[in-house]
Design an enzyme around this catalytic site. Structure first.
Site, PDB file in Angstrom:
ATOM      1  N   ASP A  48       0.856  -1.184   0.000  1.00 44.69           N
ATOM      2  CA  ASP A  48       0.000   0.000   0.000  1.00 44.69           C
ATOM      3  C   ASP A  48       0.888   1.229   0.000  1.00 44.69           C
ATOM      4  O   ASP A  48       1.644   1.455   0.942  1.00 44.69           O
ATOM      5  CB  ASP A  48      -0.898  -0.007   1.243  1.00 44.69           C
ATOM      6  CG  ASP A  48      -1.880   1.144   1.217  1.00 44.69           C
ATOM      7  OD1 ASP A  48      -2.899   1.025   0.518  1.00 44.69           O
ATOM      8  OD2 ASP A  48      -1.611   2.161   1.872  1.00 44.69           O
ATOM      9  N   GLU A  67      -2.248  -1.855  -5.858  1.00 46.33           N
ATOM     10  CA  GLU A  67      -3.538  -1.338  -6.268  1.00 46.33           C
ATOM     11  C   GLU A  67      -3.449  -0.783  -7.673  1.00 46.33           C
ATOM     12  O   GLU A  67      -2.377  -0.406  -8.133  1.00 46.33           O
ATOM     13  CB  GLU A  67      -3.932  -0.186  -5.338  1.00 46.33           C
ATOM     14  CG  GLU A  67      -4.902  -0.590  -4.288  1.00 46.33           C
ATOM     15  CD  GLU A  67      -5.148   0.560  -3.339  1.00 46.33           C
ATOM     16  OE1 GLU A  67      -6.297   0.752  -2.979  1.00 46.33           O
ATOM     17  OE2 GLU A  67      -4.194   1.259  -2.983  1.00 46.33           O
ATOM     18  N   CYS A 108     -12.555  -5.238   5.845  1.00 46.32           N
ATOM     19  CA  CYS A 108     -11.819  -5.754   6.994  1.00 46.32           C
ATOM     20  C   CYS A 108     -10.926  -6.900   6.536  1.00 46.32           C
ATOM     21  O   CYS A 108     -11.397  -7.836   5.884  1.00 46.32           O
ATOM     22  CB  CYS A 108     -12.792  -6.253   8.066  1.00 46.32           C
ATOM     23  SG  CYS A 108     -11.945  -7.143   9.396  1.00 46.32           S
ATOM     24  N   CYS A 146     -12.177 -10.352   8.447  1.00 42.11           N
ATOM     25  CA  CYS A 146     -13.391 -11.120   8.183  1.00 42.11           C
ATOM     26  C   CYS A 146     -14.095 -10.718   6.885  1.00 42.11           C
ATOM     27  O   CYS A 146     -15.057 -11.368   6.481  1.00 42.11           O
ATOM     28  CB  CYS A 146     -14.371 -10.965   9.350  1.00 42.11           C
ATOM     29  SG  CYS A 146     -15.043  -9.298   9.496  1.00 42.11           S
ATOM     30  N   CYS A 154     -15.838  -8.313  13.482  1.00 43.52           N
ATOM     31  CA  CYS A 154     -14.934  -9.191  14.234  1.00 43.52           C
ATOM     32  C   CYS A 154     -14.079  -8.406  15.234  1.00 43.52           C
ATOM     33  O   CYS A 154     -13.206  -8.952  15.869  1.00 43.52           O
ATOM     34  CB  CYS A 154     -14.045  -9.998  13.284  1.00 43.52           C
ATOM     35  SG  CYS A 154     -12.740  -9.034  12.508  1.00 43.52           S
ATOM     36  N   ASP A 200      -3.583   1.657   6.565  1.00 47.69           N
ATOM     37  CA  ASP A 200      -2.750   1.271   5.421  1.00 47.69           C
ATOM     38  C   ASP A 200      -2.362  -0.200   5.491  1.00 47.69           C
ATOM     39  O   ASP A 200      -2.314  -0.892   4.476  1.00 47.69           O
ATOM     40  CB  ASP A 200      -1.488   2.139   5.365  1.00 47.69           C
ATOM     41  CG  ASP A 200      -1.832   3.609   5.174  1.00 47.69           C
ATOM     42  OD1 ASP A 200      -2.930   3.884   4.665  1.00 47.69           O
ATOM     43  OD2 ASP A 200      -1.015   4.468   5.558  1.00 47.69           O
TER      44      ASP A 200
HETATM   45 ZN    ZN Z   1     -13.636  -7.975  10.664  1.00 48.76          ZN
END
Ligand code: ZN
Length: 442
Positions: A218, A302, A355, A358, A377, A384
């Site tokens: 990143d 990216e 996230c 999860c 979660c 970053d």
């Molecule tokens: Zn999560």
């Protein structure tokens, strides 16, 4: 594998050489403009002739290729440029070559054999506006020792940095000079050598690379990059102060009166600082990309734009965008050299808002949020780092072999939702040894 590579050095010319450099760039521009005028005149002539009913060989020929343009130039140069002998013939040739390439692009674009937007007809180059550059492809040009470059008709020009990396390779035959482009950026002159380098390229990742697996990168402004391994790569030294100067210079520029002499000065200063920031970041990125390409199976970055649009504003955005383009350019060659793979995430993949623990999405994440907090979660992590880990997951979810062979075809939940795009050009460089990554086209 033979790879094309560019070695670029800043020049430190004396005042006589400086004038010569300008003169040669002017000669290239002159030949370009002369050739373009000639082409346009011939086309107009042809139109007229066709309206009289002439066809085929009876029509005036249009000098459309480099050999044709050169022939026409050599016949005309004594009349149109009596001073032609003051410059290396390479300078005129460079201008004509550029024109010939432009004309070929027009032809290819019309025939549909060229990708991308439709190419317009070449336009005249204006002094002070067009980029100053010329190129040597024949003759006795090249590094002369560690700190001087021999440029025919200009002399031995000092460089700002030692050229050891290049001269050592040339000396023992690992590299061959193909050309040298001399150009001016933000008030400084550079020479960029195009070199063919012999490289032994591994067929695939080494054991060490496989042990380390893929890595997500990143890019930032505060730091050069954050890796999915948790490592933060700091910015190169002095970049901070250069950025502050850049901010100040942009403000002064914005406040100056359009069209005024002051504005021109501010613009020149702004350009110099911009170039400096770009150089410093490029330097840091080179060190980073070499290390990553050598130590990981895949490097996931990216796509352009999104990162800029979503995460940064104004100056920060411009800086990060150029970094993004640069890191991709560098990794395109280097992954080919070291048996690793470059993976570019889909343009719309929300690496910051997802996230990494999860997969829960936080659509309301704003620019100011430096920490990602998951409401599903309860993961709390640096923004970053979270993005870098998500990028890394893109490859981890579909095993590096699969990505290597078939991009994102593999039907895993994540890969299907987020198609992984392979960078064209790196496709089989490692396996076949035929594709040679292009060096920086100067
Ligand atoms: Zn999560």
């Amino acid at each position: 594998m033979r790879a094309l590579q560019a070695y670029r050095f800043a020049l430190d010319p004396n005042s006589v050489q400086l004038a010569d450099l300008h003169r040669h760039a002017g000669a290239a521009r002159f030949a370009y403009n002369w050739g373009l005028a000639r082409v346009k005149a011939a086309l107009a002539q042809r139109d007229a002739e066709q309206s009289y009913g002439l066809t085929g060989d009876a029509l005036t020929p249009v000098p459309w290729t480099l050999p044709a343009l050169r022939l026409a130039w050599n016949a005309a140069k004594r009349d149109v440029a009596p001073w032609w002998d003051e410059c290396s013939k390479e300078a005129f040739s460079a201008g004509l070559d550029q024109l010939a390439r432009g004309l070929k692009n027009v032809t290819d674009s019309r025939k549909g054999t060229r990708k991308g937007r439709r190419v317009g007809f070449p336009r005249f180059k204006k002094r002070g506006k067009a980029r100053d550059s010329f190129r040597y492809t024949t003759g006795a040009y090249g590094p002369a020792g560690d700190r001087r470059v021999k440029l025919p008709r200009i002399g031995w020009v000092k460089t700002h940095e030692p050229m050891g990396a290049l001269t050592a390779r040339l000396a023992d035959g690992r590299a061959r000079l193909l050309g040298a482009t001399v150009s001016r950026t933000a008030g400084r002159w550079f020479v960029s050598f195009t070199v063919e380098v012999d490289r032994t390229v591994p067929a695939g990742p080494s054991r060490r690379q496989r042990a380390a697996g893929p890595v997500g990168v990143d890019l930032g402004v505060k730091h050069l990059a954050v890796l999915s391994t948790g490592e933060t790569i700091p910015n190169p030294k002095h970049l901070g102060s250069a950025l502050r100067r850049l901010r100040k210079a942009s403000r002064s520029y914005a406040r100056s009166k359009p069209g005024s002499a002051g504005r021109r000065q501010h613009a020149a200063r702004l350009g110099r600082i911009h170039a400096r920031v770009a150089h410093q970041r490029r330097d840091g990125l080179h060190k980073l990309t070499t290390r990553l390409a050598k130590t990981h199976t895949s490097i996931v970055v990216e796509d352009l734009h999104v990162a800029g649009m979503v995460r940064n504003r104004r100056l920060a955005r411009a800086v990060s965008d150029t970094g993004m383009a640069e890191i991709r350019r560098q990794l395109t060659h280097k992954t080919g050299w070291y048996g690793s793979t470059l993976v570019v995430a889909d343009r719309w993949y929300p690496s910051s808002k997802t996230c990494s623990g999860c997969g829960w999405r936080n659509p309301s994440l704003t620019l100011a949020d430096r920490t990602f907090t998951c409401q599903s979660c309860e993961l709390v992590t640096d923004r970053d780092l979270n993005a870098a880990v998500n990028l890394c997951h893109l490859v981890a979810a579909s095993t590096s072999e699969t990505v290597n062979a078939r991009g994102g075809d593999r039907k895993t939940a994540l890969a299907r939702r987020v198609p992984v795009k392979r960078e064209p050009g790196t496709a089989t460089a490692g396996q076949t040894g035929s594709a040679s990554p292009q060096g920086e086209a100067a």
